[in-house]
Design a protein around this motif. Sequence first.
Motif, PDB file in Angstrom:
ATOM      1  N   ARG A  91      87.964  29.019  37.624  1.00 58.95           N
ATOM      2  CA  ARG A  91      87.384  30.333  37.301  1.00 58.95           C
ATOM      3  C   ARG A  91      86.588  30.844  38.497  1.00 58.95           C
ATOM      4  N   GLN A  92      86.963  32.020  38.977  1.00 61.91           N
ATOM      5  CA  GLN A  92      86.269  32.636  40.101  1.00 61.91           C
ATOM      6  C   GLN A  92      85.654  33.945  39.647  1.00 61.91           C
ATOM      7  N   LEU A  93      84.440  34.201  40.128  1.00 58.25           N
ATOM      8  CA  LEU A  93      83.681  35.371  39.704  1.00 58.25           C
ATOM      9  C   LEU A  93      83.326  36.254  40.892  1.00 58.25           C
ATOM     10  N   LEU A  94      83.382  37.554  40.687  1.00 56.85           N
ATOM     11  CA  LEU A  94      82.935  38.538  41.661  1.00 56.85           C
ATOM     12  C   LEU A  94      81.591  39.058  41.184  1.00 56.85           C
ATOM     13  N   ILE A  95      80.554  38.930  42.002  1.00 54.96           N
ATOM     14  CA  ILE A  95      79.231  39.424  41.628  1.00 54.96           C
ATOM     15  C   ILE A  95      79.222  40.940  41.749  1.00 54.96           C
ATOM     16  N   GLU A  96      78.892  41.608  40.643  1.00 55.19           N
ATOM     17  CA  GLU A  96      78.883  43.068  40.604  1.00 55.19           C
ATOM     18  C   GLU A  96      77.487  43.660  40.613  1.00 55.19           C
ATOM     19  N   GLY A  97      76.483  42.854  40.289  1.00 54.00           N
ATOM     20  CA  GLY A  97      75.110  43.347  40.278  1.00 54.00           C
ATOM     21  C   GLY A  97      74.125  42.195  40.311  1.00 54.00           C
ATOM     22  N   ILE A  98      72.937  42.460  40.854  1.00 59.35           N
ATOM     23  CA  ILE A  98      71.871  41.455  40.939  1.00 59.35           C
ATOM     24  C   ILE A  98      70.598  42.072  40.379  1.00 59.35           C
ATOM     25  N   GLY A  99      69.943  41.340  39.461  1.00 59.77           N
ATOM     26  CA  GLY A  99      68.659  41.762  38.928  1.00 59.77           C
ATOM     27  C   GLY A  99      67.579  40.799  39.389  1.00 59.77           C
ATOM     28  N   ASP A 100      66.412  40.851  38.746  1.00 60.94           N
ATOM     29  CA  ASP A 100      65.314  39.958  39.114  1.00 60.94           C
ATOM     30  C   ASP A 100      65.637  38.495  38.828  1.00 60.94           C
ATOM     31  N   THR A 101      66.284  38.226  37.690  1.00 62.23           N
ATOM     32  CA  THR A 101      66.533  36.846  37.287  1.00 62.23           C
ATOM     33  C   THR A 101      67.998  36.532  37.026  1.00 62.23           C
ATOM     34  N   HIS A 102      68.848  37.556  36.913  1.00 62.57           N
ATOM     35  CA  HIS A 102      70.255  37.348  36.558  1.00 62.57           C
ATOM     36  C   HIS A 102      71.185  38.156  37.458  1.00 62.57           C
ATOM     37  N   ALA A 103      72.423  37.673  37.551  1.00 67.58           N
ATOM     38  CA  ALA A 103      73.493  38.416  38.221  1.00 67.58           C
ATOM     39  C   ALA A 103      74.523  38.789  37.167  1.00 67.58           C
ATOM     40  N   THR A 104      75.181  39.916  37.339  1.00 69.36           N
ATOM     41  CA  THR A 104      76.309  40.272  36.493  1.00 69.36           C
ATOM     42  C   THR A 104      77.569  40.033  37.309  1.00 69.36           C
ATOM     43  N   ALA A 105      78.558  39.414  36.681  1.00 70.89           N
ATOM     44  CA  ALA A 105      79.777  39.048  37.388  1.00 70.89           C
ATOM     45  C   ALA A 105      80.976  39.209  36.467  1.00 70.89           C
ATOM     46  N   ARG A 106      82.140  39.369  37.081  1.00 69.12           N
ATOM     47  CA  ARG A 106      83.385  39.515  36.341  1.00 69.12           C
ATOM     48  C   ARG A 106      84.404  38.527  36.918  1.00 69.12           C
ATOM     49  N   GLN A 107      85.184  37.902  36.044  1.00 73.53           N
ATOM     50  CA  GLN A 107      86.195  36.954  36.482  1.00 73.53           C
ATOM     51  C   GLN A 107      87.306  37.693  37.218  1.00 73.53           C
ATOM     52  N   VAL A 108      87.729  37.108  38.336  1.00 76.01           N
ATOM     53  CA  VAL A 108      88.775  37.711  39.159  1.00 76.01           C
ATOM     54  C   VAL A 108      89.801  36.651  39.558  1.00 76.01           C
ATOM     55  N   ALA A 109      90.946  37.133  39.997  1.00 74.69           N
ATOM     56  CA  ALA A 109      91.949  36.297  40.650  1.00 74.69           C
ATOM     57  C   ALA A 109      92.009  36.773  42.094  1.00 74.69           C
ATOM     58  N   LEU A 110      92.294  35.866  43.008  1.00 75.31           N
ATOM     59  CA  LEU A 110      92.383  36.247  44.411  1.00 75.31           C
ATOM     60  C   LEU A 110      93.846  36.382  44.816  1.00 75.31           C
ATOM     61  N   THR A 111      94.166  37.469  45.508  1.00 78.61           N
ATOM     62  CA  THR A 111      95.510  37.671  46.032  1.00 78.61           C
ATOM     63  C   THR A 111      95.719  36.722  47.207  1.00 78.61           C
ATOM     64  N   PRO A 112      96.955  36.552  47.681  1.00 79.15           N
ATOM     65  CA  PRO A 112      97.190  35.653  48.817  1.00 79.15           C
ATOM     66  C   PRO A 112      96.384  36.014  50.073  1.00 79.15           C
ATOM     67  N   ASP A 113      96.036  37.295  50.229  1.00 80.29           N
ATOM     68  CA  ASP A 113      95.232  37.676  51.391  1.00 80.29           C
ATOM     69  C   ASP A 113      93.728  37.651  51.100  1.00 80.29           C
ATOM     70  N   GLY A 114      93.326  37.118  49.928  1.00 82.48           N
ATOM     71  CA  GLY A 114      91.917  36.911  49.615  1.00 82.48           C
ATOM     72  C   GLY A 114      91.204  38.061  48.928  1.00 82.48           C
ATOM     73  N   GLN A 115      91.932  39.082  48.507  1.00 79.59           N
ATOM     74  CA  GLN A 115      91.311  40.224  47.830  1.00 79.59           C
ATOM     75  C   GLN A 115      91.128  39.926  46.344  1.00 79.59           C
ATOM     76  N   PRO A 116      89.944  40.227  45.778  1.00 83.50           N
ATOM     77  CA  PRO A 116      89.721  39.974  44.348  1.00 83.50           C
ATOM     78  C   PRO A 116      90.398  41.036  43.484  1.00 83.50           C
ATOM     79  N   VAL A 117      91.034  40.583  42.402  1.00 81.97           N
ATOM     80  CA  VAL A 117      91.663  41.469  41.434  1.00 81.97           C
ATOM     81  C   VAL A 117      91.061  41.139  40.069  1.00 81.97           C
ATOM     82  N   PRO A 118      90.341  42.092  39.430  1.00 85.49           N
ATOM     83  CA  PRO A 118      89.758  41.813  38.113  1.00 85.49           C
ATOM     84  C   PRO A 118      90.842  41.461  37.089  1.00 85.49           C
TER      85      PRO A 118
END
Length: 77
Positions: A23-50
């Motif tokens: 499971r790989q996650l892309l961080i979409e936001g950062i708060g004081d104590t928590h981060a929001t993230a969404r699971q992604v897949a990486l393409t062969p060239d390393g680009q995240p795809v939700p």
Amino acid sequence: MTETPAPAVGQIWQDNDPRAEGRQLLIEGIGDTHATARQVALTPDGQPVPLPGVRQSRIRLDRFRPTSTGYRYVSPA
């Protein structure tokens, strides 16, 4: 030894929990104590795809460290 960077928007992190193998996650936001993230897949060239139908997660910032219950840094987006 490479230092683990602080979590930041746009970074890719991988879940170390064996129940969530790969499971790989892309961080979409950062708060004081928590981060929001969404699971992604990486393409062969390393680009995240939700992944369709996957909800956003809210994760404590102190879990972004390479332990068995944490996350390990993969790459910038």
